[in-house]
Write a protein that holds these residues in place. Sequence first.
Motif, PDB file in Angstrom:
ATOM      1  N   ASP A 115       0.757  -1.315   0.067  1.00  0.00           N
ATOM      2  CA  ASP A 115       0.200   0.197  -0.189  1.00  0.00           C
ATOM      3  C   ASP A 115       0.855   1.101   0.108  1.00  0.00           C
ATOM      4  N   ALA A 116       1.898   1.252   0.693  1.00  0.00           N
ATOM      5  CA  ALA A 116       2.890   2.502   0.658  1.00  0.00           C
ATOM      6  C   ALA A 116       3.620   2.799  -0.409  1.00  0.00           C
ATOM      7  N   LEU A 117       4.018   1.587  -0.937  1.00  0.00           N
ATOM      8  CA  LEU A 117       4.551   1.784  -2.259  1.00  0.00           C
ATOM      9  C   LEU A 117       3.855   2.372  -3.384  1.00  0.00           C
ATOM     10  N   LEU A 118       2.558   1.730  -3.480  1.00  0.00           N
ATOM     11  CA  LEU A 118       1.589   2.249  -4.435  1.00  0.00           C
ATOM     12  C   LEU A 118       1.273   3.582  -4.212  1.00  0.00           C
ATOM     13  N   ALA A 119       1.162   4.156  -3.070  1.00  0.00           N
ATOM     14  CA  ALA A 119       0.678   5.354  -2.812  1.00  0.00           C
ATOM     15  C   ALA A 119       1.928   6.463  -2.993  1.00  0.00           C
ATOM     16  N   ASP A 120       3.160   5.792  -2.938  1.00  0.00           N
ATOM     17  CA  ASP A 120       4.129   6.696  -3.215  1.00  0.00           C
ATOM     18  C   ASP A 120       4.189   6.787  -4.938  1.00  0.00           C
ATOM     19  N   LEU A 121       4.056   5.858  -5.476  1.00  0.00           N
ATOM     20  CA  LEU A 121       3.947   5.614  -7.044  1.00  0.00           C
ATOM     21  C   LEU A 121       2.623   6.850  -7.556  1.00  0.00           C
ATOM     22  N   VAL A 122       1.552   6.591  -6.830  1.00  0.00           N
ATOM     23  CA  VAL A 122       0.492   7.488  -7.359  1.00  0.00           C
ATOM     24  C   VAL A 122       0.853   9.116  -6.824  1.00  0.00           C
ATOM     25  N   HIS A 134      -7.967  14.424  -7.404  1.00  0.00           N
ATOM     26  CA  HIS A 134      -9.226  14.585  -6.553  1.00  0.00           C
ATOM     27  C   HIS A 134      -9.499  13.626  -5.462  1.00  0.00           C
ATOM     28  N   LEU A 135      -8.379  12.813  -5.105  1.00  0.00           N
ATOM     29  CA  LEU A 135      -8.249  12.097  -3.836  1.00  0.00           C
ATOM     30  C   LEU A 135      -6.854  12.062  -3.476  1.00  0.00           C
ATOM     31  N   PRO A 136      -6.840  11.721  -2.255  1.00  0.00           N
ATOM     32  CA  PRO A 136      -5.390  11.677  -1.575  1.00  0.00           C
ATOM     33  C   PRO A 136      -4.711  10.317  -2.354  1.00  0.00           C
ATOM     34  N   ALA A 137      -3.369  10.336  -2.400  1.00  0.00           N
ATOM     35  CA  ALA A 137      -2.530   9.352  -3.239  1.00  0.00           C
ATOM     36  C   ALA A 137      -2.748   7.909  -2.720  1.00  0.00           C
ATOM     37  N   GLY A 138      -2.902   7.681  -1.396  1.00  0.00           N
ATOM     38  CA  GLY A 138      -3.290   6.346  -0.402  1.00  0.00           C
ATOM     39  C   GLY A 138      -4.358   5.819  -1.200  1.00  0.00           C
ATOM     40  N   MET A 170      -9.033   4.831 -13.654  1.00  0.00           N
ATOM     41  CA  MET A 170      -9.164   5.104 -12.417  1.00  0.00           C
ATOM     42  C   MET A 170      -8.262   6.193 -11.987  1.00  0.00           C
ATOM     43  N   LEU A 171      -7.144   6.264 -12.300  1.00  0.00           N
ATOM     44  CA  LEU A 171      -6.159   7.258 -11.899  1.00  0.00           C
ATOM     45  C   LEU A 171      -6.114   8.637 -12.603  1.00  0.00           C
TER      46      LEU A 171
END
Length: 186
Positions: A115-122, A134-138, A170-171
Amino acid sequence: MNETRDRILDVALDVLGENPDAGMGDIATAAAVVRRTVYGHFPSRLDLIRTLTERAVAEMTAVLTDVNATGAEADAAWVEFIARVWPVAHRYRVLLALRRGEYGEAIHGLLGPVDALLADLVERGQDGDAFAKHLPAGVLSQVAYGVVFAIADNDLPNGARAATITSLLMLGVPETRATALVDERH
Protein backbone atom coordinates in the motif's frame (compact mmCIF):
# COMPACT_ATOMS: atom_id res chain seq x y z
CA MET A 1 9.41 -30.43 5.08
CA ASN A 2 9.53 -27.15 3.15
CA GLU A 3 8.34 -28.96 0.02
CA THR A 4 5.23 -30.18 1.87
CA ARG A 5 4.64 -26.72 3.32
CA ASP A 6 4.99 -25.09 -0.09
CA ARG A 7 2.70 -27.68 -1.67
CA ILE A 8 0.07 -27.03 1.01
CA LEU A 9 0.29 -23.29 0.33
CA ASP A 10 -0.01 -23.77 -3.44
CA VAL A 11 -2.96 -26.12 -3.03
CA ALA A 12 -4.56 -23.78 -0.49
CA LEU A 13 -4.49 -20.98 -3.08
CA ASP A 14 -6.31 -23.21 -5.55
CA VAL A 15 -8.84 -24.53 -3.03
CA LEU A 16 -9.54 -21.12 -1.51
CA GLY A 17 -9.73 -19.62 -5.00
CA GLU A 18 -12.57 -22.01 -5.75
CA ASN A 19 -14.20 -21.61 -2.34
CA PRO A 20 -12.95 -18.88 0.02
CA ASP A 21 -14.82 -20.62 2.87
CA ALA A 22 -12.98 -23.94 2.40
CA GLY A 23 -11.64 -25.44 5.60
CA MET A 24 -8.32 -26.91 6.57
CA GLY A 25 -9.71 -30.41 5.93
CA ASP A 26 -10.55 -29.45 2.35
CA ILE A 27 -7.03 -28.15 1.87
CA ALA A 28 -5.51 -31.30 3.42
CA THR A 29 -7.55 -33.54 1.13
CA ALA A 30 -6.58 -31.57 -1.96
CA ALA A 31 -2.92 -31.60 -0.91
CA ALA A 32 -3.09 -35.37 -0.31
CA VAL A 33 -1.99 -35.03 3.31
CA VAL A 34 -3.75 -35.56 6.62
CA ARG A 35 -5.20 -32.62 8.50
CA ARG A 36 -2.55 -33.02 11.19
CA THR A 37 0.13 -32.29 8.58
CA VAL A 38 -1.61 -29.06 7.57
CA TYR A 39 -2.02 -28.07 11.22
CA GLY A 40 1.62 -28.97 11.85
CA HIS A 41 2.66 -26.27 9.41
CA PHE A 42 -0.20 -23.86 10.07
CA PRO A 43 -1.73 -24.08 13.57
CA SER A 44 -4.86 -22.24 12.39
CA ARG A 45 -6.58 -21.13 9.22
CA LEU A 46 -5.54 -17.58 10.08
CA ASP A 47 -1.88 -18.68 10.13
CA LEU A 48 -2.34 -20.18 6.67
CA ILE A 49 -4.00 -17.00 5.36
CA ARG A 50 -1.27 -14.85 6.91
CA THR A 51 1.42 -16.95 5.26
CA LEU A 52 -0.31 -16.72 1.87
CA THR A 53 -0.60 -12.96 2.33
CA GLU A 54 3.06 -12.67 3.31
CA ARG A 55 4.06 -14.54 0.13
CA ALA A 56 1.87 -12.25 -1.98
CA VAL A 57 3.24 -9.13 -0.30
CA ALA A 58 6.84 -10.25 -0.82
CA GLU A 59 6.22 -10.90 -4.52
CA MET A 60 4.30 -7.65 -5.11
CA THR A 61 6.78 -5.56 -3.14
CA ALA A 62 9.71 -6.94 -5.12
CA VAL A 63 7.99 -6.14 -8.42
CA LEU A 64 6.91 -2.66 -7.32
CA THR A 65 10.34 -1.80 -5.90
CA ASP A 66 11.99 -2.91 -9.13
CA VAL A 67 9.53 -0.93 -11.28
CA ASN A 68 9.90 2.20 -9.15
CA ALA A 69 13.68 2.00 -9.53
CA THR A 70 13.44 2.35 -13.31
CA GLY A 71 12.72 6.07 -13.08
CA ALA A 72 10.01 5.82 -15.75
CA GLU A 73 7.13 8.29 -15.82
CA ALA A 74 4.54 7.34 -13.20
CA ASP A 75 1.88 6.23 -15.69
CA ALA A 76 4.38 4.10 -17.63
CA ALA A 77 5.68 2.68 -14.34
CA TRP A 78 2.09 1.77 -13.38
CA VAL A 79 1.67 -0.09 -16.68
CA GLU A 80 4.90 -1.99 -16.12
CA PHE A 81 3.90 -2.78 -12.53
CA ILE A 82 0.50 -4.18 -13.53
CA ALA A 83 2.02 -6.19 -16.38
CA ARG A 84 4.58 -7.76 -14.07
CA VAL A 85 2.31 -8.19 -11.07
CA TRP A 86 -0.68 -9.57 -13.04
CA PRO A 87 0.31 -13.22 -12.56
CA VAL A 88 0.77 -12.54 -8.83
CA ALA A 89 -2.55 -10.68 -8.53
CA HIS A 90 -4.33 -13.41 -10.46
CA ARG A 91 -2.78 -16.16 -8.33
CA TYR A 92 -3.57 -14.43 -5.04
CA ARG A 93 -6.96 -12.97 -6.03
CA VAL A 94 -8.67 -14.97 -3.28
CA LEU A 95 -7.04 -12.62 -0.76
CA LEU A 96 -9.40 -9.89 -1.98
CA ALA A 97 -12.40 -11.99 -0.99
CA LEU A 98 -10.77 -12.97 2.29
CA ARG A 99 -9.81 -9.33 2.95
CA ARG A 100 -13.53 -8.48 3.04
CA GLY A 101 -14.25 -11.17 5.62
CA GLU A 102 -13.07 -12.19 9.06
CA TYR A 103 -9.41 -12.06 8.02
CA GLY A 104 -9.63 -8.52 6.70
CA GLU A 105 -7.74 -6.85 9.49
CA ALA A 106 -4.86 -9.36 9.38
CA ILE A 107 -4.57 -9.19 5.59
CA HIS A 108 -4.88 -5.41 5.52
CA GLY A 109 -2.12 -5.09 8.11
CA LEU A 110 0.25 -7.28 6.12
CA LEU A 111 -0.40 -5.38 2.89
CA GLY A 112 1.02 -2.20 4.41
CA PRO A 113 4.32 -2.24 2.46
CA VAL A 114 2.52 -2.71 -0.86
CA ASP A 115 0.00 0.00 0.00
CA ALA A 116 2.80 2.44 0.88
CA LEU A 117 4.73 1.78 -2.33
CA LEU A 118 1.59 2.15 -4.44
CA ALA A 119 0.70 5.41 -2.69
CA ASP A 120 4.23 6.71 -3.36
CA LEU A 121 3.91 5.86 -7.06
CA VAL A 122 0.51 7.54 -7.30
CA GLU A 123 1.76 10.59 -5.42
CA ARG A 124 4.67 10.82 -7.87
CA GLY A 125 2.12 10.66 -10.69
CA GLN A 126 0.00 13.35 -9.06
CA ASP A 127 3.02 15.59 -8.58
CA GLY A 128 3.89 15.14 -12.26
CA ASP A 129 0.28 15.75 -13.38
CA ALA A 130 -0.01 12.23 -14.83
CA PHE A 131 -2.65 11.18 -12.28
CA ALA A 132 -5.73 12.93 -10.94
CA LYS A 133 -5.61 14.81 -7.67
CA HIS A 134 -9.25 14.49 -6.60
CA LEU A 135 -8.34 11.90 -3.94
CA PRO A 136 -5.32 11.52 -1.69
CA ALA A 137 -2.64 9.27 -3.20
CA GLY A 138 -3.23 6.48 -0.67
CA VAL A 139 -6.94 6.29 -1.44
CA LEU A 140 -6.56 6.69 -5.20
CA SER A 141 -3.93 3.95 -5.33
CA GLN A 142 -6.26 1.57 -3.48
CA VAL A 143 -9.15 2.34 -5.82
CA ALA A 144 -7.00 1.74 -8.90
CA TYR A 145 -5.37 -1.39 -7.52
CA GLY A 146 -8.72 -2.74 -6.32
CA VAL A 147 -9.84 -2.70 -9.95
CA VAL A 148 -6.92 -4.95 -10.85
CA PHE A 149 -7.98 -7.55 -8.29
CA ALA A 150 -11.65 -7.26 -9.29
CA ILE A 151 -10.79 -7.98 -12.91
CA ALA A 152 -8.39 -10.78 -11.90
CA ASP A 153 -11.19 -12.32 -9.83
CA ASN A 154 -13.47 -12.40 -12.89
CA ASP A 155 -10.93 -14.20 -15.07
CA LEU A 156 -11.72 -12.14 -18.17
CA PRO A 157 -10.08 -12.81 -21.52
CA ASN A 158 -7.33 -10.22 -21.98
CA GLY A 159 -7.71 -9.53 -18.26
CA ALA A 160 -4.27 -7.98 -17.85
CA ARG A 161 -4.96 -5.45 -20.61
CA ALA A 162 -8.41 -4.66 -19.20
CA ALA A 163 -7.02 -4.31 -15.68
CA THR A 164 -4.22 -2.02 -16.78
CA ILE A 165 -6.37 0.30 -18.87
CA THR A 166 -9.17 0.40 -16.30
CA SER A 167 -6.80 1.12 -13.44
CA LEU A 168 -5.16 3.92 -15.44
CA LEU A 169 -8.60 5.39 -16.10
CA MET A 170 -9.30 5.23 -12.36
CA LEU A 171 -6.06 7.14 -11.82
CA GLY A 172 -7.31 9.88 -14.15
CA VAL A 173 -5.22 9.02 -17.20
CA PRO A 174 -7.10 9.89 -20.41
CA GLU A 175 -8.30 6.81 -22.31
CA THR A 176 -6.21 7.52 -25.40
CA ARG A 177 -3.04 7.81 -23.28
CA ALA A 178 -3.94 4.70 -21.25
CA THR A 179 -4.49 2.63 -24.37
CA ALA A 180 -1.30 3.94 -25.99
CA LEU A 181 0.76 3.09 -22.90
CA VAL A 182 -0.58 -0.44 -22.83
CA ASP A 183 -0.07 -0.92 -26.56
CA GLU A 184 3.53 0.37 -26.26
CA ARG A 185 4.21 -2.23 -23.57
CA HIS A 186 3.05 -5.10 -25.82
